[in-house]
Design a protein around this motif. Structure first.
Motif, PDB file in Angstrom:
ATOM      1  N   VAL A 175      15.537   1.698  -0.329  1.00 24.21           N
ATOM      2  CA  VAL A 175      14.491   2.324   0.487  1.00 24.21           C
ATOM      3  C   VAL A 175      14.048   1.353   1.573  1.00 24.21           C
ATOM      4  CG1 VAL A 175      12.179   3.342   0.478  1.00 24.21           C
ATOM      5  CG2 VAL A 175      13.690   3.668  -1.497  1.00 24.21           C
ATOM      6  N   ARG A 176      13.908   1.874   2.786  1.00 27.79           N
ATOM      7  CA  ARG A 176      13.354   1.085   3.889  1.00 27.79           C
ATOM      8  C   ARG A 176      11.847   1.337   3.966  1.00 27.79           C
ATOM      9  NH1 ARG A 176      16.463  -0.462   8.448  1.00 27.79           N
ATOM     10  NH2 ARG A 176      14.993   0.562   9.845  1.00 27.79           N
ATOM     11  N   VAL A 177      11.072   0.244   3.953  1.00 29.79           N
ATOM     12  CA  VAL A 177       9.616   0.352   4.021  1.00 29.79           C
ATOM     13  C   VAL A 177       9.112  -0.460   5.204  1.00 29.79           C
ATOM     14  CG1 VAL A 177       9.486   0.621   1.508  1.00 29.79           C
ATOM     15  CG2 VAL A 177       9.177  -1.661   2.534  1.00 29.79           C
ATOM     16  N   MET A 178       7.865  -0.232   5.587  1.00 26.48           N
ATOM     17  CA  MET A 178       7.248  -0.995   6.655  1.00 26.48           C
ATOM     18  C   MET A 178       6.699  -2.319   6.104  1.00 26.48           C
ATOM     19  SD  MET A 178       7.659   0.716   9.436  1.00 26.48           S
ATOM     20  CE  MET A 178       9.265   1.110   8.736  1.00 26.48           C
ATOM     21  N   THR A 179       6.481  -3.275   6.981  1.00 26.78           N
ATOM     22  CA  THR A 179       5.960  -4.580   6.589  1.00 26.78           C
ATOM     23  C   THR A 179       4.774  -4.973   7.479  1.00 26.78           C
ATOM     24  OG1 THR A 179       7.319  -5.888   8.109  1.00 26.78           O
ATOM     25  CG2 THR A 179       8.319  -5.260   5.996  1.00 26.78           C
ATOM     26  N   GLU A 180       4.249  -6.156   7.231  1.00 24.25           N
ATOM     27  CA  GLU A 180       3.168  -6.694   8.065  1.00 24.25           C
ATOM     28  C   GLU A 180       3.683  -7.270   9.378  1.00 24.25           C
ATOM     29  OE1 GLU A 180      -0.527  -7.151   7.560  1.00 24.25           O
ATOM     30  OE2 GLU A 180       0.147  -5.326   6.550  1.00 24.25           O
ATOM     31  N   ASP A 181       5.009  -7.315   9.542  1.00 22.99           N
ATOM     32  CA  ASP A 181       5.601  -7.839  10.775  1.00 22.99           C
ATOM     33  C   ASP A 181       5.591  -6.782  11.866  1.00 22.99           C
ATOM     34  OD1 ASP A 181       6.259 -10.534  10.228  1.00 22.99           O
ATOM     35  OD2 ASP A 181       7.939  -9.872   8.996  1.00 22.99           O
ATOM     36  N   PHE A 182       4.377  -6.329  12.245  1.00 26.52           N
ATOM     37  CA  PHE A 182       4.207  -5.379  13.343  1.00 26.52           C
ATOM     38  C   PHE A 182       5.052  -4.119  13.124  1.00 26.52           C
ATOM     39  CE2 PHE A 182       4.187  -9.809  14.880  1.00 26.52           C
ATOM     40  CZ  PHE A 182       2.824  -9.945  15.041  1.00 26.52           C
ATOM     41  N   GLY A 183       5.086  -3.660  11.853  1.00 31.75           N
ATOM     42  CA  GLY A 183       5.806  -2.440  11.533  1.00 31.75           C
ATOM     43  C   GLY A 183       7.292  -2.614  11.315  1.00 31.75           C
ATOM     44  N   ARG A 184       7.807  -3.832  11.437  1.00 32.74           N
ATOM     45  CA  ARG A 184       9.241  -4.075  11.230  1.00 32.74           C
ATOM     46  C   ARG A 184       9.632  -3.686   9.808  1.00 32.74           C
ATOM     47  NH1 ARG A 184      11.566  -8.598   8.969  1.00 32.74           N
ATOM     48  NH2 ARG A 184      13.720  -9.057   9.539  1.00 32.74           N
ATOM     49  N   PRO A 185      10.725  -2.928   9.643  1.00 33.20           N
ATOM     50  CA  PRO A 185      11.079  -2.461   8.301  1.00 33.20           C
ATOM     51  C   PRO A 185      11.789  -3.518   7.474  1.00 33.20           C
ATOM     52  CG  PRO A 185      12.635  -1.611   9.908  1.00 33.20           C
ATOM     53  CD  PRO A 185      11.578  -2.350  10.694  1.00 33.20           C
ATOM     54  N   ALA A 186      11.728  -3.350   6.162  1.00 34.50           N
ATOM     55  CA  ALA A 186      12.480  -4.164   5.215  1.00 34.50           C
ATOM     56  C   ALA A 186      13.125  -3.220   4.213  1.00 34.50           C
ATOM     57  CB  ALA A 186      11.563  -5.149   4.499  1.00 34.50           C
TER      58      ALA A 186
ATOM     59  N   VAL B  56       5.121   3.686   2.378  1.00 33.52           N
ATOM     60  CA  VAL B  56       4.931   2.395   1.709  1.00 33.52           C
ATOM     61  C   VAL B  56       4.920   1.303   2.774  1.00 33.52           C
ATOM     62  CG1 VAL B  56       5.888   0.721   0.085  1.00 33.52           C
ATOM     63  CG2 VAL B  56       6.050   3.171  -0.407  1.00 33.52           C
ATOM     64  N   ARG B  57       3.915   0.453   2.708  1.00 32.90           N
ATOM     65  CA  ARG B  57       3.826  -0.669   3.645  1.00 32.90           C
ATOM     66  C   ARG B  57       3.524  -1.939   2.868  1.00 32.90           C
ATOM     67  NH1 ARG B  57       2.602  -0.713   9.292  1.00 32.90           N
ATOM     68  NH2 ARG B  57       2.050  -2.799  10.018  1.00 32.90           N
ATOM     69  N   LEU B  58       4.381  -2.924   2.992  1.00 31.02           N
ATOM     70  CA  LEU B  58       4.158  -4.197   2.322  1.00 31.02           C
ATOM     71  C   LEU B  58       2.974  -4.913   2.957  1.00 31.02           C
ATOM     72  CD1 LEU B  58       7.793  -5.580   1.906  1.00 31.02           C
ATOM     73  CD2 LEU B  58       6.465  -4.161   0.331  1.00 31.02           C
ATOM     74  N   GLY B  59       2.151  -5.532   2.114  1.00 31.26           N
ATOM     75  CA  GLY B  59       1.050  -6.341   2.600  1.00 31.26           C
ATOM     76  C   GLY B  59       1.538  -7.726   2.984  1.00 31.26           C
TER      77      GLY B  59
ATOM     78  N   ARG C 250       0.854  -1.185   0.000  1.00 32.75           N
ATOM     79  CA  ARG C 250       0.000   0.000   0.000  1.00 32.75           C
ATOM     80  C   ARG C 250       0.894   1.240   0.000  1.00 32.75           C
ATOM     81  NH1 ARG C 250      -1.955  -3.440   3.672  1.00 32.75           N
ATOM     82  NH2 ARG C 250      -1.095  -2.311   5.466  1.00 32.75           N
ATOM     83  N   TYR C 251       0.538   2.194  -0.843  1.00 36.23           N
ATOM     84  CA  TYR C 251       1.285   3.457  -0.914  1.00 36.23           C
ATOM     85  C   TYR C 251       0.345   4.590  -0.539  1.00 36.23           C
ATOM     86  CZ  TYR C 251       3.588   7.563  -2.920  1.00 36.23           C
ATOM     87  OH  TYR C 251       4.131   8.804  -3.090  1.00 36.23           O
ATOM     88  N   ASP C 252       0.695   5.309   0.512  1.00 36.47           N
ATOM     89  CA  ASP C 252      -0.133   6.409   1.007  1.00 36.47           C
ATOM     90  C   ASP C 252       0.300   7.711   0.325  1.00 36.47           C
ATOM     91  OD1 ASP C 252      -1.744   8.125   2.385  1.00 36.47           O
ATOM     92  OD2 ASP C 252      -0.761   7.858   4.330  1.00 36.47           O
ATOM     93  N   ALA C 253      -0.141   7.882  -0.928  1.00 33.53           N
ATOM     94  CA  ALA C 253       0.237   9.079  -1.680  1.00 33.53           C
ATOM     95  C   ALA C 253      -0.337  10.338  -1.055  1.00 33.53           C
ATOM     96  CB  ALA C 253      -0.230   8.939  -3.125  1.00 33.53           C
ATOM     97  N   ILE C 254      -1.573  10.256  -0.543  1.00 37.67           N
ATOM     98  CA  ILE C 254      -2.208  11.430   0.058  1.00 37.67           C
ATOM     99  C   ILE C 254      -1.450  11.868   1.309  1.00 37.67           C
ATOM    100  CG2 ILE C 254      -4.294  12.260   1.192  1.00 37.67           C
ATOM    101  CD1 ILE C 254      -5.899  10.507  -0.703  1.00 37.67           C
ATOM    102  N   GLY C 255      -1.056  10.914   2.123  1.00 37.53           N
ATOM    103  CA  GLY C 255      -0.301  11.248   3.323  1.00 37.53           C
ATOM    104  C   GLY C 255       1.023  11.917   2.998  1.00 37.53           C
ATOM    105  N   ARG C 256       1.661  11.469   1.924  1.00 40.69           N
ATOM    106  CA  ARG C 256       2.936  12.081   1.544  1.00 40.69           C
ATOM    107  C   ARG C 256       2.726  13.507   1.049  1.00 40.69           C
ATOM    108  NH1 ARG C 256       6.945  11.054  -3.091  1.00 40.69           N
ATOM    109  NH2 ARG C 256       8.970  11.505  -2.116  1.00 40.69           N
ATOM    110  N   LEU C 257       1.674  13.709   0.257  1.00 43.88           N
ATOM    111  CA  LEU C 257       1.379  15.058  -0.225  1.00 43.88           C
ATOM    112  C   LEU C 257       1.046  15.996   0.928  1.00 43.88           C
ATOM    113  CD1 LEU C 257      -0.721  14.297  -3.436  1.00 43.88           C
ATOM    114  CD2 LEU C 257       1.542  15.385  -3.326  1.00 43.88           C
ATOM    115  N   GLN C 258       0.322  15.484   1.907  1.00 44.89           N
ATOM    116  CA  GLN C 258      -0.023  16.309   3.059  1.00 44.89           C
ATOM    117  C   GLN C 258       1.227  16.748   3.823  1.00 44.89           C
ATOM    118  OE1 GLN C 258      -2.792  13.702   5.053  1.00 44.89           O
ATOM    119  NE2 GLN C 258      -4.584  14.718   4.157  1.00 44.89           N
TER     120      GLN C 258
END
Length: 331
Positions: free
Chosen positions: A204-215, A146-149, A121-129
């Motif tokens: 780029v480091r992004v969030m994951t489904e592992d309780f926010g753990r980055p990848a 960006v958060r991996l599903g 999921r990419y939060d484009a609106i949040g980034r623009l804000q």
């Protein structure tokens, strides 16, 4: 364990390191993703309440154990069918618990689920804000948005496979099973928002489904190394396309017999509870022959029968009668 490494998964509920005996994949299922992200916690820590207990008590049939091992050896998804309450979803947690593969990545599928929902999921609106809050001069780190599903997280390269539960795929839109084919076959996917970044921002480091753990992702591509054990469940509400069936191994879980039900009751509530409620187990089996019943219904009935403030006999009978109503009949 035998020298051949078979079986890697035994279905005993006892954690072990047998995954190390898994042989290399077939030549046509070799993936070469570069391991960048540190390994995950290999326990079920943080899982939903009761999951670890169910995984420990769960005892699959021999045919199920064999097909899980076949899926692990061949690096293929496992399509699990069966009536509600037979333990289709619990199988994924059982494998993750026994082989110490970390928390199960859970993707509950609905009629509006899309492939991208499982990938990222990419939060484009949040980034623009955030850009707007800083007067347009600020360029925030895109990785924070960006958060991996669950499927995307399962494909993050690691030395050991993750367990991904794609729950009730038969409830999906007609296109989703076909959309999954390429990802399952290739073991990778691209995130266009990241692949378009300049070379000096290729990592780029992004969030994951592992309780926010980055990848960490390079050049916008997630490519697995150890293909995940993908457990796809279905209640048989629809047929799947032959192309998906060809790429999956299939197993049908049968309802537990009287002996297995007794073991389940004893595993969850103790031998004393089983001794007091064997009549309920027998009644459950008799009613199940006349309509669909889930094992959870039996456990609920047994618990009420042995709870601290025990109901009188007449109340107990009324409650049991209501709790053991067939799932395919009137309420």
């Amino acid at each position: 364990m035998p020298e051949s490494g078979w079986p890697v998964y035994r279905g005993t509920g006892q954690p072990h390191s047998g995954i190390g005996a898994l042989p290399p994949p077939p030549p046509w299922r070799v993936f070469d993703g570069e391991v960048i992200t540190p390994p995950v916690d290999r326990t079920l820590a943080g899982a939903r309440p009761g999951v670890a207990e169910r995984a420990t008590v769960y005892r699959p049939g021999q045919d199920v154990v064999e097909m899980v091992n076949a899926a692990l050896y061949l690096r293929r998804p496992l399509l699990v069918t069966g009536k509600p309450g037979t333990g289709k979803s619990t199988l994924a947690f059982s494998v993750a618990h026994e082989l110490k593969l970390g928390p199960v990545l859970y993707w509950p599928v609905g009629s509006h689920s899309r492939l991208v929902d499982g990938l990222y999921r990419y939060d484009a609106i949040g980034r623009l804000q955030e850009v707007g809050l800083h007067g347009g001069d600020h360029d925030p780190d895109i990785g924070r948005f960006v958060r991996l599903g669950p499927l995307g997280t399962a494909l993050v390269p690691g030395e050991l496979p993750r367990v991904l539960l794609v729950d009730e795929l038969d409830k999906s839109d007609i296109d989703l099973p076909n959309d999954l084919l390429n990802v399952f076959e290739e073991g990778q996917f691209d995130i266009p928002e990241l692949s378009r970044l300049p070379d000096d921002r290729s990592e780029v480091r992004v969030m994951t489904e592992d309780f926010g753990r980055p990848a960490t992702i390079r050049r916008g591509r997630v490519r697995c190394r150890a293909f995940p054990l993908v457990v796809i469940t279905s209640n048989g509400e629809r047929e799947f396309p032959p192309a998906l069936l060809r790429r999956c191994l299939r197993v049908d879980i049968q309802p537990p017999d009287t002996d297995k039900l007794a073991a389940i009751v004893a595993g969850h509530l103790g031998d004393e509870a089983l001794a007091e409620t064997r009549d309920l187990v027998a009644r459950f089996v008799e009613r199940r022959d006349q309509g669909d019943l889930a094992t959870d219904q039996l456990l609920n009935a047994v618990y009420l029968a042995i709870a601290g403030a025990r109901p009188d006999l007449a109340t107990r009978e009324r409650l049991v009668d209501r709790l053991l109503q067939p799932l395919d009949g009137p309420g």
